[in-house]
Design a protein around this motif. Structure first.
Motif, PDB file in Angstrom:
ATOM      1  N   ARG A  12       0.833  -1.207   0.000  1.00 26.45           N
ATOM      2  CA  ARG A  12       0.000   0.000   0.000  1.00 26.45           C
ATOM      3  C   ARG A  12       0.869   1.259   0.000  1.00 26.45           C
ATOM      4  O   ARG A  12       0.577   2.223  -0.705  1.00 26.45           O
ATOM      5  N   VAL A  13       1.934   1.235   0.763  1.00 24.58           N
ATOM      6  CA  VAL A  13       2.852   2.375   0.817  1.00 24.58           C
ATOM      7  C   VAL A  13       3.572   2.531  -0.520  1.00 24.58           C
ATOM      8  O   VAL A  13       3.756   3.649  -1.009  1.00 24.58           O
ATOM      9  N   ASP A  14       3.994   1.430  -1.116  1.00 29.30           N
ATOM     10  CA  ASP A  14       4.788   1.458  -2.344  1.00 29.30           C
ATOM     11  C   ASP A  14       3.957   1.660  -3.607  1.00 29.30           C
ATOM     12  O   ASP A  14       4.522   1.912  -4.673  1.00 29.30           O
ATOM     13  N   ARG A  15       2.659   1.555  -3.497  1.00 34.36           N
ATOM     14  CA  ARG A  15       1.781   1.644  -4.663  1.00 34.36           C
ATOM     15  C   ARG A  15       1.900   3.018  -5.320  1.00 34.36           C
ATOM     16  O   ARG A  15       1.911   4.048  -4.650  1.00 34.36           O
ATOM     17  N   GLU A  16       2.004   3.012  -6.643  1.00 36.15           N
ATOM     18  CA  GLU A  16       2.022   4.267  -7.374  1.00 36.15           C
ATOM     19  C   GLU A  16       0.673   4.944  -7.163  1.00 36.15           C
ATOM     20  O   GLU A  16      -0.375   4.316  -7.235  1.00 36.15           O
ATOM     21  N   GLY A  17       0.701   6.196  -6.870  1.00 36.52           N
ATOM     22  CA  GLY A  17      -0.537   6.919  -6.617  1.00 36.52           C
ATOM     23  C   GLY A  17      -1.039   6.763  -5.188  1.00 36.52           C
ATOM     24  O   GLY A  17      -2.176   7.115  -4.887  1.00 36.52           O
ATOM     25  N   THR A  19      -0.404   8.436  -2.720  1.00 42.17           N
ATOM     26  CA  THR A  19      -0.650   9.720  -2.076  1.00 42.17           C
ATOM     27  C   THR A  19      -1.918  10.414  -2.562  1.00 42.17           C
ATOM     28  O   THR A  19      -2.341  11.404  -1.973  1.00 42.17           O
ATOM     29  N   ILE A  20      -2.523   9.875  -3.615  1.00 44.92           N
ATOM     30  CA  ILE A  20      -3.734  10.495  -4.142  1.00 44.92           C
ATOM     31  C   ILE A  20      -4.825  10.421  -3.083  1.00 44.92           C
ATOM     32  O   ILE A  20      -5.146   9.355  -2.566  1.00 44.92           O
ATOM     33  N   GLY A  21      -5.360  11.566  -2.775  1.00 44.14           N
ATOM     34  CA  GLY A  21      -6.417  11.640  -1.770  1.00 44.14           C
ATOM     35  C   GLY A  21      -5.920  11.645  -0.338  1.00 44.14           C
ATOM     36  O   GLY A  21      -6.704  11.779   0.592  1.00 44.14           O
ATOM     37  N   SER A  22      -4.615  11.498  -0.148  1.00 42.96           N
ATOM     38  CA  SER A  22      -4.079  11.510   1.211  1.00 42.96           C
ATOM     39  C   SER A  22      -3.828  12.942   1.652  1.00 42.96           C
ATOM     40  O   SER A  22      -3.740  13.856   0.835  1.00 42.96           O
ATOM     41  N   ARG A  23      -3.712  13.124   2.942  1.00 44.51           N
ATOM     42  CA  ARG A  23      -3.490  14.447   3.507  1.00 44.51           C
ATOM     43  C   ARG A  23      -2.108  14.534   4.122  1.00 44.51           C
ATOM     44  O   ARG A  23      -1.592  13.551   4.640  1.00 44.51           O
ATOM     45  N   ILE A  24      -1.561  15.717   4.085  1.00 47.66           N
ATOM     46  CA  ILE A  24      -0.301  15.981   4.767  1.00 47.66           C
ATOM     47  C   ILE A  24      -0.631  16.064   6.255  1.00 47.66           C
ATOM     48  O   ILE A  24      -1.562  16.775   6.641  1.00 47.66           O
ATOM     49  N   PRO A  25       0.098  15.350   7.093  1.00 47.34           N
ATOM     50  CA  PRO A  25      -0.192  15.388   8.536  1.00 47.34           C
ATOM     51  C   PRO A  25      -0.057  16.806   9.103  1.00 47.34           C
ATOM     52  O   PRO A  25       0.822  17.558   8.699  1.00 47.34           O
ATOM     53  N   GLU A  26      -0.957  17.154  10.021  1.00 44.28           N
ATOM     54  CA  GLU A  26      -0.884  18.450  10.708  1.00 44.28           C
ATOM     55  C   GLU A  26       0.482  18.612  11.360  1.00 44.28           C
ATOM     56  O   GLU A  26       1.127  19.624  11.200  1.00 44.28           O
ATOM     57  N   ILE A  93       3.588   7.547   6.685  1.00 45.88           N
ATOM     58  CA  ILE A  93       4.525   7.439   5.548  1.00 45.88           C
ATOM     59  C   ILE A  93       3.909   8.054   4.298  1.00 45.88           C
ATOM     60  O   ILE A  93       4.554   8.826   3.580  1.00 45.88           O
ATOM     61  N   VAL A  94       2.650   7.736   4.042  1.00 46.27           N
ATOM     62  CA  VAL A  94       1.968   8.288   2.866  1.00 46.27           C
ATOM     63  C   VAL A  94       1.837   9.808   3.009  1.00 46.27           C
ATOM     64  O   VAL A  94       2.005  10.553   2.041  1.00 46.27           O
ATOM     65  N   GLY A  95       1.593  10.288   4.219  1.00 46.12           N
ATOM     66  CA  GLY A  95       1.522  11.730   4.455  1.00 46.12           C
ATOM     67  C   GLY A  95       2.862  12.409   4.216  1.00 46.12           C
ATOM     68  O   GLY A  95       2.924  13.508   3.647  1.00 46.12           O
ATOM     69  N   ILE A  96       3.927  11.759   4.647  1.00 39.81           N
ATOM     70  CA  ILE A  96       5.273  12.296   4.393  1.00 39.81           C
ATOM     71  C   ILE A  96       5.536  12.331   2.892  1.00 39.81           C
ATOM     72  O   ILE A  96       6.061  13.316   2.361  1.00 39.81           O
ATOM     73  N   ASP A  97       5.149  11.269   2.195  1.00 37.02           N
ATOM     74  CA  ASP A  97       5.323  11.240   0.739  1.00 37.02           C
ATOM     75  C   ASP A  97       4.571  12.391   0.078  1.00 37.02           C
ATOM     76  O   ASP A  97       5.072  13.030  -0.851  1.00 37.02           O
ATOM     77  N   ARG A  98       3.375  12.658   0.564  1.00 39.73           N
ATOM     78  CA  ARG A  98       2.551  13.747   0.017  1.00 39.73           C
ATOM     79  C   ARG A  98       3.253  15.091   0.236  1.00 39.73           C
ATOM     80  O   ARG A  98       3.301  15.936  -0.658  1.00 39.73           O
ATOM     81  N   ALA A  99       3.800  15.293   1.424  1.00 36.55           N
ATOM     82  CA  ALA A  99       4.512  16.532   1.728  1.00 36.55           C
ATOM     83  C   ALA A  99       5.754  16.665   0.844  1.00 36.55           C
ATOM     84  O   ALA A  99       6.037  17.745   0.315  1.00 36.55           O
TER      85      ALA A  99
END
Length: 146
Positions: A12-17, A19-26, A93-99
């Motif tokens: 899930r972390v490695d999946r392309e995309g 970060t789509i729809g994910s949020r950057i952590p506060e 991790i996904v939030g960090i990727d988004r940031a």
């Protein structure tokens, strides 16, 4: 947590995309210090370009986020943790990727980049002139030997 569950979370972390729809952590804790990550990213992103004075700050933030992401990923991959903690790691991790995506997309303003390129070209021309005038450099041996 069972190994197949861990594998699914890693995928899930490695999946392309991912970060789509994910949020950057506060807020996120990096190297033991809490950082208002969303506020930082939006503050920088609002400018559309990175001013020269802010470049080092942004680069340092990207390095720290990459390090924190790697550490969290390794924890998810190897540590003896429960499903709930693993899910929280995946989200962070996904939030960090988004940031990181948001920060990597920023570029120095074109005017600043052009000025910097001109300055470098001027320095090269000046150094070349000085080498010729002082008789140092590549042709100095051919001129001096005659």
């Amino acid at each position: 947590m069972k190994e197949y569950e861990r594998k699914g979370l890693l995928e899930r972390v490695d999946r392309e995309g991912a970060t789509i729809g994910s949020r950057i952590p506060e807020e996120i804790t990096v190297q033991g210090e809490p950082i208002a990550l969303r506020e930082f990213v939006f503050e920088i992103k609002r400018r559309e370009t990175i001013p020269k004075g802010e470049r080092e700050r942004v680069e340092r933030a990207k390095r720290n986020l990459r390090r924190e992401r790697r550490e969290r990923y390794e924890r998810l991959e190897e540590a003896d943790i429960g499903r709930e903690e693993a899910e929280a790691l995946v989200e962070s991790i996904v939030g960090i990727d988004r940031a990181l995506e948001a920060l990597v997309q920023l570029r120095p303003s074109s005017i600043e980049a052009e000025i910097e390129a001109q300055t470098m070209a001027d320095r090269k021309r000046w150094m070349s002139f000085l080498k010729q005038a002082l008789g140092t450099g590549e042709d100095a041996t051919t001129r001096g030997g005659r």
